[in-house]
Design an enzyme around this catalytic site. Structure first.
Site, mmCIF file in Angstrom:
data_model
loop_
_atom_site.group_PDB
_atom_site.id
_atom_site.type_symbol
_atom_site.label_atom_id
_atom_site.label_comp_id
_atom_site.label_asym_id
_atom_site.label_seq_id
_atom_site.Cartn_x
_atom_site.Cartn_y
_atom_site.Cartn_z
ATOM 1 N N HIS A 1 0.839 -1.206 0.000
ATOM 2 C CA HIS A 1 0.000 0.000 0.000
ATOM 3 C C HIS A 1 0.873 1.256 0.000
ATOM 4 O O HIS A 1 0.594 2.208 -0.749
ATOM 5 C CB HIS A 1 -0.928 -0.025 1.216
ATOM 6 C CG HIS A 1 -1.899 1.102 1.259
ATOM 7 N ND1 HIS A 1 -1.791 2.128 2.170
ATOM 8 C CD2 HIS A 1 -2.998 1.372 0.509
ATOM 9 C CE1 HIS A 1 -2.798 2.971 1.977
ATOM 10 N NE2 HIS A 1 -3.542 2.534 0.974
ATOM 11 N N ASP B 1 -6.216 1.788 -2.058
ATOM 12 C CA ASP B 1 -6.872 1.460 -0.790
ATOM 13 C C ASP B 1 -7.663 0.162 -0.898
ATOM 14 O O ASP B 1 -7.636 -0.673 0.007
ATOM 15 C CB ASP B 1 -7.787 2.606 -0.357
ATOM 16 C CG ASP B 1 -7.015 3.844 0.078
ATOM 17 O OD1 ASP B 1 -5.768 3.785 0.157
ATOM 18 O OD2 ASP B 1 -7.670 4.867 0.345
#
Length: 136
Positions: A63, A105
């Site tokens: 991420h 996300d």
């Protein structure tokens, strides 16, 4: 009541899309994001260095790398549209930046959900991350 208070404080403390990301995490893991992932391993939370401690921590590294790739889009502040549908997270954005941040996300939330069984409380508030930053 205690949980409601914690969630209220968390909602006030977050900025930009971090609330949206938190909702995705909660949806996929059933865990309160700020409490479970706010300072987990070497990459979940702010910053990061050293090797990821487990698959959960690796999700956070990936991420971070995704946010680096979309850095010109101000990923921590970009608000985007998404929805939960039939167990999936759907990003609804025509704007390329909003779509890219939402996908970062979304993929991280899915990864955390798929690896929730690797979550180990010994890595919560972990501080022994002194080695070099991992390359993306």
């Amino acid at each position: 009541m205690k949980t409601l208070w914690i969630v209220a404080v968390w909602l006030i403390a977050v900025e930009g899309n971090l609330y949206q990301f938190g909702r995705m995490i909660w949806n996929r893991t059933g865990k309160l994001p700020i409490l479970s992932y706010g300072s987990y391993g070497c990459y979940c939370g702010w910053g990061g260095q050293g090797p990821p401690k487990d698959a959960t921590d690796r999700c956070c590294l990936v991420h971070d790398c995704c946010y680096t790739r979309v850095g010109d889009c101000s990923p921590k502040m970009t608000l985007y549209s998404y929805r939960f549908e039939n167990g999936d997270i759907i990003c609804d954005n025509k704007d390329p930046c909003k779509r890219a941040v939402c996908e970062c996300d979304r993929e991280a939330a899915i990864c955390l959900g798929e690896n929730v069984n690797t979550y180990d409380k010994k890595y919560k508030s972990y501080e022994d991350c002194t080695e070099e930053v991992q390359e993306c």
